[in-house]
Scaffold this motif. Structure first.
Motif, mmCIF file in Angstrom:
data_model
loop_
_atom_site.group_PDB
_atom_site.id
_atom_site.type_symbol
_atom_site.label_atom_id
_atom_site.label_comp_id
_atom_site.label_asym_id
_atom_site.label_seq_id
_atom_site.Cartn_x
_atom_site.Cartn_y
_atom_site.Cartn_z
ATOM 1 N N PRO A 120 -12.010 -70.508 2.032
ATOM 2 C CA PRO A 120 -10.653 -70.955 1.682
ATOM 3 C C PRO A 120 -10.183 -72.180 2.452
ATOM 4 N N ARG A 124 -9.652 -74.183 -1.002
ATOM 5 C CA ARG A 124 -8.571 -73.296 -1.445
ATOM 6 C C ARG A 124 -8.150 -73.564 -2.902
ATOM 7 N N ARG A 128 -8.565 -71.049 -6.392
ATOM 8 C CA ARG A 128 -7.427 -70.562 -7.187
ATOM 9 C C ARG A 128 -7.740 -70.548 -8.679
ATOM 10 N N GLN A 307 -9.559 -62.172 0.649
ATOM 11 C CA GLN A 307 -8.764 -63.402 0.739
ATOM 12 C C GLN A 307 -9.010 -64.276 -0.491
ATOM 13 N N ASN A 308 -10.268 -64.401 -0.900
ATOM 14 C CA ASN A 308 -10.592 -65.172 -2.109
ATOM 15 C C ASN A 308 -10.000 -64.527 -3.354
ATOM 16 N N ASN A 310 -7.338 -62.703 -3.563
ATOM 17 C CA ASN A 310 -5.893 -62.956 -3.556
ATOM 18 C C ASN A 310 -5.579 -64.341 -4.113
ATOM 19 N N LEU A 311 -6.343 -65.336 -3.695
ATOM 20 C CA LEU A 311 -6.127 -66.697 -4.193
ATOM 21 C C LEU A 311 -6.407 -66.784 -5.686
ATOM 22 N N GLU A 317 -1.921 -64.785 -0.052
ATOM 23 C CA GLU A 317 -3.274 -64.926 0.501
ATOM 24 C C GLU A 317 -3.587 -63.860 1.544
ATOM 25 N N THR A 318 -2.580 -63.390 2.242
ATOM 26 C CA THR A 318 -2.788 -62.418 3.318
ATOM 27 C C THR A 318 -2.670 -60.964 2.861
#
Length: 328
Positions: A120, A124, A128, A307-308, A310-311, A317-318
């Motif tokens: 990320p 990033r 997405r 984390q990926n 979530n994006l 992201e967290t």
């Protein structure tokens, strides 16, 4: 809050799959569907991941449900490509692969999918909009995060030297001599010196950021006598003054929620059981020394995979990654 994402896991009996289950069970916007294992189908998850006893009644499945929004591949290296070629996944199903099958640029197109390299702090915006992610290697994550700011600023002018140590979980769940307690405890050794498989992805990233970089990354990996975590010492020639280097790193990671530049020297206990990577930067004569620490199973594997995810799904992201270090 309603669940927005249904997740499946393939290769559910290994360490990275166990970490994914532990994290996803507490993710506010994810529902776990099938956890597939060819060897454990029908058995409860806690029969393998025995710390999950009391946390879930899920059992291992023989196949996916077919309506997953995202599938995590936790298969052995070399098996993910084969699995994708023989398995029909709807184009709308996103894939996050934790093996090394798609990390190199030449390997990222398969079965109508294009894999984006899932670091990320580097990619990033591409993550997405991606349908498939190649999750970086654990050593690769620690080493790249130590070097990204220098490469992005065109400040890599000499060979890079890396000495890094990892816990026994980095070798996977299968028991071999060098992961057994009696061999590992009170012991330390090197392996794959200057030839480690993560050097390929590290090299591609550095050249992608600084096209003029043509020097070697000389990497000596160590087996540590502990279970989890990576601590890397990375050094190279740098003409920048100490305040300039520190400002470079602070600026590069200003918006990175999990990569933190510490003013004080760092240690492994600060990151174990978290998705953080801690960095410390110092100068010694003409050498810049960056120390980097992360949990090989989390920021180096399953935590970074979430984390990926979530994006990819437009989540915070967290989300699902607010876990504390096992400091004592």
């Amino acid at each position: 809050m309603s669940k927005l994402v249904k997740a499946g896991i393939v290769g559910g009996a290994g360490y990275t799959a166990g970490e994914l289950v532990r994290l996803l069970l507490h993710h506010p916007q994810v529902e776990i569907g099938a956890v597939v294992s060819s060897t454990q189908a029908g058995q409860p998850l806690h029969s393998v991941h025995d710390d999950l006893l009391g946390d879930t009644d899920l059992t291992f499945a023989s196949e996916l449900t077919g309506d997953e929004d995202v599938v995590f591949l936790c298969l052995g290296h070399g098996n993910s490509r084969e699995w994708l070629l023989k398995t029909h996944l709807p184009p709308s199903t996103k894939v996050i692969d934790l093996s090394n099958d798609f990390r190199l640029a030449a390997d990222r197109d398969v079965a109508g999918r294009h894999f984006v390299y899932g670091l990320p702090e580097l990619n990033r915006e591409q993550i997405r909009t991606a349908d498939s992610i190649a999750n970086p290697g654990c050593f690769a994550s620690a080493i790249q995060l130590a070097l990204l700011p220098l490469a992005a600023a065109g400040q890599l002018h000499d060979a890079v030297h890396v000495s890094a140590i990892t816990g026994s979980t980095g070798a996977g769940r299968g028991l071999v001599e060098t992961t057994g307690y009696t061999w590992r405890t009170g012991n330390i050794s090197t392996y794959k010196t200057f030839t480690h498989q993560h050097l390929g992805e590290i090299g591609e990233t550095l050249v992608g950021l600084q096209t003029s970089f043509a020097k070697p990354v000389r990497f000596i990996p160590y087996r540590g006598n502990f279970t989890r975590g990576i601590f890397a010492s990375v050094y190279t020639t740098c003409e920048l003054l100490v305040p300039e280097v520190q400002e470079l790193y602070a600026d590069y990671y200003r918006d990175a929620p999990f990569t933190i530049v510490s003013e004080k020297e760092i240690h492994l206990k600060q990151v174990v059981n978290t998705n953080k990577c801690l960095l410390h930067v110092a100068k010694h004569d003409d050498q810049v020394l960056i120390t980097s620490a992360l949990d090989n199973l989390l920021k180096g594997a399953s935590g970074q995979a979430i984390q990926n995810m979530n994006l990819m799904f437009g989540l915070e992201e967290t989300a699902g990654l607010g876990i504390k270090a096992s400091f004592f």
